[in-house]
Design an enzyme around this catalytic site. Structure first.
Site, PDB file in Angstrom:
ATOM      1  N   HIS A 101      67.478  50.628  80.347  1.00  0.00           N
ATOM      2  CA  HIS A 101      66.507  51.390  81.175  1.00  0.00           C
ATOM      3  C   HIS A 101      66.898  51.328  82.390  1.00  0.00           C
ATOM      4  O   HIS A 101      67.639  50.508  83.131  1.00  0.00           O
ATOM      5  CB  HIS A 101      65.049  50.864  80.974  1.00  0.00           C
ATOM      6  CG  HIS A 101      64.975  49.234  81.540  1.00  0.00           C
ATOM      7  ND1 HIS A 101      65.307  48.367  80.753  1.00  0.00           N
ATOM      8  CD2 HIS A 101      64.018  48.958  82.555  1.00  0.00           C
ATOM      9  CE1 HIS A 101      65.025  47.153  81.600  1.00  0.00           C
ATOM     10  NE2 HIS A 101      64.304  47.732  82.682  1.00  0.00           N
ATOM     11  N   ASP A 103      64.288  50.963  86.098  1.00  0.00           N
ATOM     12  CA  ASP A 103      63.253  50.550  86.326  1.00  0.00           C
ATOM     13  C   ASP A 103      62.216  51.548  86.628  1.00  0.00           C
ATOM     14  O   ASP A 103      62.427  52.469  87.748  1.00  0.00           O
ATOM     15  CB  ASP A 103      63.085  49.501  87.382  1.00  0.00           C
ATOM     16  CG  ASP A 103      63.579  48.024  86.890  1.00  0.00           C
ATOM     17  OD1 ASP A 103      63.513  47.863  85.557  1.00  0.00           O
ATOM     18  OD2 ASP A 103      64.105  47.353  87.686  1.00  0.00           O
ATOM     19  N   HIS A 259      69.944  49.075  83.023  1.00  0.00           N
ATOM     20  CA  HIS A 259      70.193  47.640  82.833  1.00  0.00           C
ATOM     21  C   HIS A 259      69.653  47.163  81.296  1.00  0.00           C
ATOM     22  O   HIS A 259      68.595  47.703  80.915  1.00  0.00           O
ATOM     23  CB  HIS A 259      69.764  46.702  83.920  1.00  0.00           C
ATOM     24  CG  HIS A 259      68.506  46.812  84.285  1.00  0.00           C
ATOM     25  ND1 HIS A 259      67.937  47.703  85.417  1.00  0.00           N
ATOM     26  CD2 HIS A 259      67.303  46.163  84.212  1.00  0.00           C
ATOM     27  CE1 HIS A 259      66.622  47.788  85.265  1.00  0.00           C
ATOM     28  NE2 HIS A 259      66.299  46.794  84.798  1.00  0.00           N
ATOM     29  N   ARG A 274      60.984  38.594  90.821  1.00  0.00           N
ATOM     30  CA  ARG A 274      61.433  40.071  91.149  1.00  0.00           C
ATOM     31  C   ARG A 274      60.759  41.107  91.975  1.00  0.00           C
ATOM     32  O   ARG A 274      59.516  40.744  92.051  1.00  0.00           O
ATOM     33  CB  ARG A 274      61.276  41.019  89.603  1.00  0.00           C
ATOM     34  CG  ARG A 274      61.667  42.432  89.498  1.00  0.00           C
ATOM     35  CD  ARG A 274      61.712  43.068  88.273  1.00  0.00           C
ATOM     36  NE  ARG A 274      60.351  43.898  88.367  1.00  0.00           N
ATOM     37  CZ  ARG A 274      60.166  45.037  87.572  1.00  0.00           C
ATOM     38  NH1 ARG A 274      61.164  45.165  86.763  1.00  0.00           N
ATOM     39  NH2 ARG A 274      58.872  45.589  87.562  1.00  0.00           N
TER      40      ARG A 274
HETATM   41  C1  OGA Z   1      63.555  43.682  85.245  1.00  0.00           C
HETATM   42  C2  OGA Z   1      64.505  43.644  83.919  1.00  0.00           C
HETATM   43  C3  OGA Z   1      66.273  42.148  83.326  1.00  0.00           C
HETATM   44  C4  OGA Z   1      66.335  40.715  83.011  1.00  0.00           C
HETATM   45  O1  OGA Z   1      63.210  42.801  86.033  1.00  0.00           O
HETATM   46  O2  OGA Z   1      63.448  44.983  85.664  1.00  0.00           O
HETATM   47  O3  OGA Z   1      64.636  44.474  83.169  1.00  0.00           O
HETATM   48  O4  OGA Z   1      67.499  40.176  82.866  1.00  0.00           O
HETATM   49  N1  OGA Z   1      64.896  42.277  83.897  1.00  0.00           N
HETATM   50  O5  OGA Z   1      65.529  39.932  83.249  1.00  0.00           O
HETATM   51 MN    MN Z   2      64.324  46.260  84.121  1.00  0.00          MN
END
Ligand code: OGA
Ligand code: MN
Length: 283
Positions: A101, A103, A259, A274
Protein backbone atom coordinates in the site's frame (compact mmCIF):
# COMPACT_ATOMS: atom_id res chain seq x y z
CA UNK A 1 24.72 14.02 -7.74
CA UNK A 2 27.90 14.33 -5.67
CA UNK A 3 27.17 14.52 -1.99
CA UNK A 4 29.55 16.45 0.26
CA UNK A 5 28.03 16.10 3.71
CA UNK A 6 26.50 12.60 3.57
CA UNK A 7 27.39 9.18 2.24
CA UNK A 8 24.65 7.56 0.10
CA UNK A 9 24.76 3.79 -0.46
CA UNK A 10 22.00 2.39 -2.69
CA UNK A 11 20.71 -0.93 -1.34
CA UNK A 12 19.03 -2.26 -4.51
CA UNK A 13 18.77 -1.47 -8.21
CA UNK A 14 15.20 -0.22 -8.02
CA UNK A 15 15.12 2.12 -5.01
CA UNK A 16 16.31 2.56 -1.46
CA UNK A 17 19.54 3.91 -0.01
CA UNK A 18 21.34 3.81 3.27
CA UNK A 19 22.60 7.18 4.47
CA UNK A 20 25.80 7.19 6.50
CA UNK A 21 27.47 9.90 8.50
CA UNK A 22 24.35 11.63 9.83
CA UNK A 23 23.13 12.09 13.39
CA UNK A 24 19.45 12.99 12.99
CA UNK A 25 19.07 14.07 16.62
CA UNK A 26 21.18 17.16 15.86
CA UNK A 27 19.84 20.17 13.98
CA UNK A 28 20.77 19.49 10.37
CA UNK A 29 22.68 22.21 8.54
CA UNK A 30 21.07 23.57 5.37
CA UNK A 31 23.45 21.85 2.99
CA UNK A 32 23.15 18.59 4.90
CA UNK A 33 19.36 18.81 4.78
CA UNK A 34 19.35 19.72 1.07
CA UNK A 35 21.51 16.70 0.27
CA UNK A 36 19.29 14.38 2.34
CA UNK A 37 16.23 15.81 0.60
CA UNK A 38 17.83 15.28 -2.81
CA UNK A 39 18.66 11.69 -1.83
CA UNK A 40 15.02 11.26 -0.73
CA UNK A 41 13.83 12.34 -4.20
CA UNK A 42 16.45 10.21 -5.97
CA UNK A 43 16.17 7.01 -3.90
CA UNK A 44 12.58 7.24 -2.52
CA UNK A 45 13.28 5.32 0.71
CA UNK A 46 16.19 6.33 2.94
CA UNK A 47 17.50 4.28 5.82
CA UNK A 48 19.52 5.73 8.71
CA UNK A 49 20.79 3.22 11.27
CA UNK A 50 21.56 3.74 14.96
CA UNK A 51 19.57 6.94 15.46
CA UNK A 52 18.85 7.93 19.03
CA UNK A 53 15.67 9.94 18.43
CA UNK A 54 12.98 11.02 20.89
CA UNK A 55 9.43 11.36 19.52
CA UNK A 56 9.93 15.15 19.64
CA UNK A 57 13.14 14.82 17.61
CA UNK A 58 11.31 12.68 15.07
CA UNK A 59 8.62 15.36 14.66
CA UNK A 60 11.26 18.09 14.38
CA UNK A 61 13.06 16.10 11.69
CA UNK A 62 9.81 15.49 9.79
CA UNK A 63 9.06 19.22 9.99
CA UNK A 64 12.15 19.95 7.89
CA UNK A 65 10.52 17.94 5.08
CA UNK A 66 6.96 19.18 5.42
CA UNK A 67 3.94 19.43 7.69
CA UNK A 68 3.51 16.54 10.17
CA UNK A 69 -0.06 15.27 10.00
CA UNK A 70 -2.49 13.54 12.36
CA UNK A 71 -3.39 9.94 11.49
CA UNK A 72 -7.17 9.50 11.74
CA UNK A 73 -7.40 5.90 12.96
CA UNK A 74 -4.91 5.54 15.84
CA UNK A 75 -4.53 7.58 19.03
CA UNK A 76 -1.19 9.33 19.16
CA UNK A 77 1.33 9.37 22.00
CA UNK A 78 -0.21 11.37 24.87
CA UNK A 79 2.27 14.27 24.61
CA UNK A 80 3.13 14.15 20.92
CA UNK A 81 -0.01 14.21 18.73
CA UNK A 82 1.93 13.63 15.49
CA UNK A 83 3.47 10.33 16.62
CA UNK A 84 1.70 6.97 16.65
CA UNK A 85 3.08 3.71 17.95
CA UNK A 86 3.04 0.67 15.66
CA UNK A 87 3.24 -2.34 17.98
CA UNK A 88 3.06 -6.08 17.40
CA UNK A 89 3.27 -7.98 20.68
CA UNK A 90 4.36 -11.53 21.39
CA UNK A 91 0.65 -12.47 21.37
CA UNK A 92 -0.26 -10.85 18.04
CA UNK A 93 -0.56 -12.88 14.87
CA UNK A 94 -1.84 -10.06 12.64
CA UNK A 95 0.34 -7.03 11.86
CA UNK A 96 -0.20 -3.42 10.80
CA UNK A 97 0.72 -2.59 7.20
CA UNK A 98 0.88 -6.23 6.11
CA UNK A 99 -0.20 -5.70 2.49
CA UNK A 100 1.28 -3.59 -0.31
CA UNK A 101 0.00 0.00 0.00
CA UNK A 102 0.81 3.70 -0.10
CA UNK A 103 -0.11 5.40 3.18
CA UNK A 104 -3.61 6.94 3.45
CA UNK A 105 -4.27 6.93 -0.30
CA UNK A 106 -8.00 6.96 0.65
CA UNK A 107 -7.65 10.57 1.89
CA UNK A 108 -8.15 13.57 -0.43
CA UNK A 109 -4.53 14.54 0.36
CA UNK A 110 -2.66 11.31 1.08
CA UNK A 111 0.50 11.34 3.20
CA UNK A 112 3.46 12.71 1.24
CA UNK A 113 6.07 10.88 3.26
CA UNK A 114 6.36 8.64 6.32
CA UNK A 115 9.07 8.53 8.99
CA UNK A 116 9.25 5.20 10.81
CA UNK A 117 11.66 4.78 13.73
CA UNK A 118 12.40 1.32 15.13
CA UNK A 119 12.49 0.98 18.92
CA UNK A 120 12.21 -2.80 19.42
CA UNK A 121 12.75 -5.33 16.65
CA UNK A 122 12.64 -9.13 16.46
CA UNK A 123 15.93 -11.09 16.34
CA UNK A 124 15.09 -11.83 12.73
CA UNK A 125 12.06 -11.04 10.58
CA UNK A 126 9.87 -7.96 10.55
CA UNK A 127 11.62 -6.43 7.53
CA UNK A 128 9.78 -3.88 5.38
CA UNK A 129 9.70 -4.02 1.59
CA UNK A 130 9.36 -1.05 -0.74
CA UNK A 131 8.51 -0.88 -4.45
CA UNK A 132 9.24 1.84 -7.01
CA UNK A 133 5.97 2.89 -8.68
CA UNK A 134 7.72 5.01 -11.32
CA UNK A 135 9.83 2.10 -12.51
CA UNK A 136 6.68 -0.04 -12.61
CA UNK A 137 4.88 2.56 -14.74
CA UNK A 138 7.83 3.17 -17.06
CA UNK A 139 8.19 -0.52 -17.89
CA UNK A 140 4.56 -1.03 -18.96
CA UNK A 141 3.86 -1.30 -22.67
CA UNK A 142 2.95 1.89 -24.51
CA UNK A 143 -0.54 0.49 -25.13
CA UNK A 144 -1.13 -0.30 -21.46
CA UNK A 145 0.12 3.19 -20.53
CA UNK A 146 -2.36 4.62 -23.03
CA UNK A 147 -5.17 2.58 -21.47
CA UNK A 148 -4.51 3.69 -17.90
CA UNK A 149 -3.29 7.26 -18.38
CA UNK A 150 -6.75 8.79 -17.98
CA UNK A 151 -8.15 6.38 -15.40
CA UNK A 152 -9.25 7.56 -11.96
CA UNK A 153 -9.06 5.16 -9.02
CA UNK A 154 -11.58 5.10 -6.20
CA UNK A 155 -9.67 4.46 -2.97
CA UNK A 156 -11.36 3.43 0.27
CA UNK A 157 -10.15 3.08 3.85
CA UNK A 158 -12.41 0.03 4.18
CA UNK A 159 -11.04 -1.91 1.20
CA UNK A 160 -8.07 -3.52 2.96
CA UNK A 161 -10.24 -4.79 5.74
CA UNK A 162 -13.09 -6.77 4.29
CA UNK A 163 -15.48 -6.97 7.23
CA UNK A 164 -14.37 -3.58 8.48
CA UNK A 165 -11.35 -1.72 9.73
CA UNK A 166 -12.67 -1.87 13.30
CA UNK A 167 -12.90 -5.67 13.23
CA UNK A 168 -9.35 -5.94 11.91
CA UNK A 169 -7.94 -3.43 14.40
CA UNK A 170 -9.55 -5.31 17.27
CA UNK A 171 -7.45 -8.31 16.28
CA UNK A 172 -4.29 -6.31 16.97
CA UNK A 173 -3.51 -7.00 20.61
CA UNK A 174 -0.79 -4.33 20.74
CA UNK A 175 -2.85 -1.58 19.11
CA UNK A 176 -6.55 -2.26 19.68
CA UNK A 177 -6.78 0.07 22.68
CA UNK A 178 -5.48 2.95 20.54
CA UNK A 179 -7.89 2.41 17.66
CA UNK A 180 -10.23 5.31 16.91
CA UNK A 181 -13.44 3.76 15.62
CA UNK A 182 -14.86 6.72 13.75
CA UNK A 183 -16.91 4.17 11.76
CA UNK A 184 -16.50 6.69 8.96
CA UNK A 185 -15.17 5.25 5.76
CA UNK A 186 -12.91 7.63 3.87
CA UNK A 187 -13.09 7.47 0.08
CA UNK A 188 -11.00 9.53 -2.35
CA UNK A 189 -10.66 9.57 -6.13
CA UNK A 190 -7.11 9.86 -7.49
CA UNK A 191 -5.48 9.43 -10.90
CA UNK A 192 -4.13 5.92 -11.43
CA UNK A 193 -1.06 7.48 -13.06
CA UNK A 194 0.22 10.19 -10.79
CA UNK A 195 2.81 12.85 -11.63
CA UNK A 196 5.31 13.48 -8.85
CA UNK A 197 5.04 17.19 -8.01
CA UNK A 198 8.78 17.61 -7.37
CA UNK A 199 10.40 15.41 -10.02
CA UNK A 200 7.70 15.49 -12.71
CA UNK A 201 7.94 11.70 -13.14
CA UNK A 202 4.86 9.55 -13.66
CA UNK A 203 4.15 6.59 -11.42
CA UNK A 204 1.37 4.11 -10.63
CA UNK A 205 -0.95 5.08 -7.78
CA UNK A 206 -3.17 2.06 -7.37
CA UNK A 207 -3.22 -0.88 -4.94
CA UNK A 208 -5.33 -3.87 -4.01
CA UNK A 209 -5.21 -2.58 -0.45
CA UNK A 210 -7.05 0.68 -1.13
CA UNK A 211 -8.39 0.83 -4.71
CA UNK A 212 -11.91 -0.58 -5.01
CA UNK A 213 -12.67 0.29 -8.65
CA UNK A 214 -12.03 2.80 -11.42
CA UNK A 215 -14.35 5.78 -11.66
CA UNK A 216 -17.15 5.06 -14.13
CA UNK A 217 -16.52 1.31 -13.98
CA UNK A 218 -17.98 -1.40 -11.74
CA UNK A 219 -15.91 -3.31 -9.19
CA UNK A 220 -16.24 -6.40 -11.33
CA UNK A 221 -15.00 -4.56 -14.43
CA UNK A 222 -12.14 -2.93 -12.55
CA UNK A 223 -10.82 -5.81 -10.48
CA UNK A 224 -8.79 -7.65 -13.15
CA UNK A 225 -6.85 -4.51 -14.06
CA UNK A 226 -6.41 -3.41 -10.43
CA UNK A 227 -5.06 -6.86 -9.66
CA UNK A 228 -2.73 -6.90 -12.67
CA UNK A 229 -1.32 -3.43 -11.92
CA UNK A 230 -0.98 -4.15 -8.19
CA UNK A 231 0.91 -7.39 -8.82
CA UNK A 232 3.02 -5.98 -11.63
CA UNK A 233 4.03 -2.95 -9.56
CA UNK A 234 5.64 -5.10 -6.88
CA UNK A 235 7.63 -7.50 -9.04
CA UNK A 236 10.87 -8.38 -7.20
CA UNK A 237 13.05 -6.27 -9.50
CA UNK A 238 11.07 -3.13 -8.58
CA UNK A 239 11.62 -3.62 -4.83
CA UNK A 240 14.09 -3.29 -2.00
CA UNK A 241 13.97 -4.72 1.50
CA UNK A 242 14.98 -2.99 4.70
CA UNK A 243 16.28 -4.90 7.68
CA UNK A 244 15.59 -2.95 10.87
CA UNK A 245 17.81 -2.59 13.90
CA UNK A 246 16.86 -0.79 17.10
CA UNK A 247 17.33 2.89 16.21
CA UNK A 248 16.85 2.53 12.44
CA UNK A 249 14.88 5.40 10.93
CA UNK A 250 13.40 5.03 7.45
CA UNK A 251 11.75 7.83 5.53
CA UNK A 252 9.85 6.99 2.35
CA UNK A 253 8.04 8.92 -0.37
CA UNK A 254 4.42 7.70 -0.59
CA UNK A 255 3.94 9.61 -3.86
CA UNK A 256 6.07 7.13 -5.82
CA UNK A 257 6.40 3.99 -3.68
CA UNK A 258 4.39 1.29 -1.96
CA UNK A 259 5.50 -0.67 1.09
CA UNK A 260 4.72 -3.97 2.81
CA UNK A 261 5.41 -4.91 6.44
CA UNK A 262 6.42 -8.60 6.59
CA UNK A 263 4.63 -10.65 9.23
CA UNK A 264 7.18 -13.41 9.78
CA UNK A 265 8.04 -13.12 13.48
CA UNK A 266 5.11 -14.45 15.49
CA UNK A 267 5.94 -14.73 19.18
CA UNK A 268 8.33 -11.76 19.05
CA UNK A 269 7.76 -8.09 19.70
CA UNK A 270 8.25 -5.19 17.31
CA UNK A 271 7.64 -1.56 18.21
CA UNK A 272 8.01 1.53 16.01
CA UNK A 273 7.14 5.23 16.11
CA UNK A 274 5.56 6.77 13.03
CA UNK A 275 5.12 10.33 11.75
CA UNK A 276 3.40 11.09 8.44
CA UNK A 277 3.58 14.30 6.41
CA UNK A 278 0.58 16.03 4.90
CA UNK A 279 0.58 15.60 1.15
CA UNK A 280 -0.81 17.40 -1.87
CA UNK A 281 -3.79 16.39 -3.99
CA UNK A 282 -2.48 13.76 -6.44
CA UNK A 283 -2.52 14.95 -10.07
C1 OGA B 1 3.26 2.15 8.23
C2 OGA B 1 3.43 0.76 7.84
C3 OGA B 1 5.31 -0.68 7.99
C4 OGA B 1 6.10 -1.42 9.03
O1 OGA B 1 3.73 2.51 9.32
O2 OGA B 1 2.68 2.92 7.45
O3 OGA B 1 2.88 0.34 6.87
O4 OGA B 1 7.08 -2.04 8.61
N1 OGA B 1 4.32 0.09 8.58
O5 OGA B 1 5.76 -1.38 10.20
MN1 MN C 1 1.97 2.01 5.73
Amino acid sequence: MAYQTIDVKPIAGALGAEILGVDLSRDLGNQEFDEIHQAFLDHKALCFHEQDLSPEHQVALASRFGQPDIYPFIKALPDVPEVIEILKTERDTVNFGGGWHSDTSYLPQPAMGTFLHALEVPDSGGDTMFANMQLAYETLSATMKGMIDGLVGVNSSAQNYKGGRAKKMKELDGMKDKFIDSSEISIAEHPVVRTHPETGKKGLFVSRAHTTNFKGMTVEESEPLINFLSDYAVRPEFTCRIRWRPGTLVVWDNRCTQHFALNDYNGQRRRMHRVTLRGDRPA
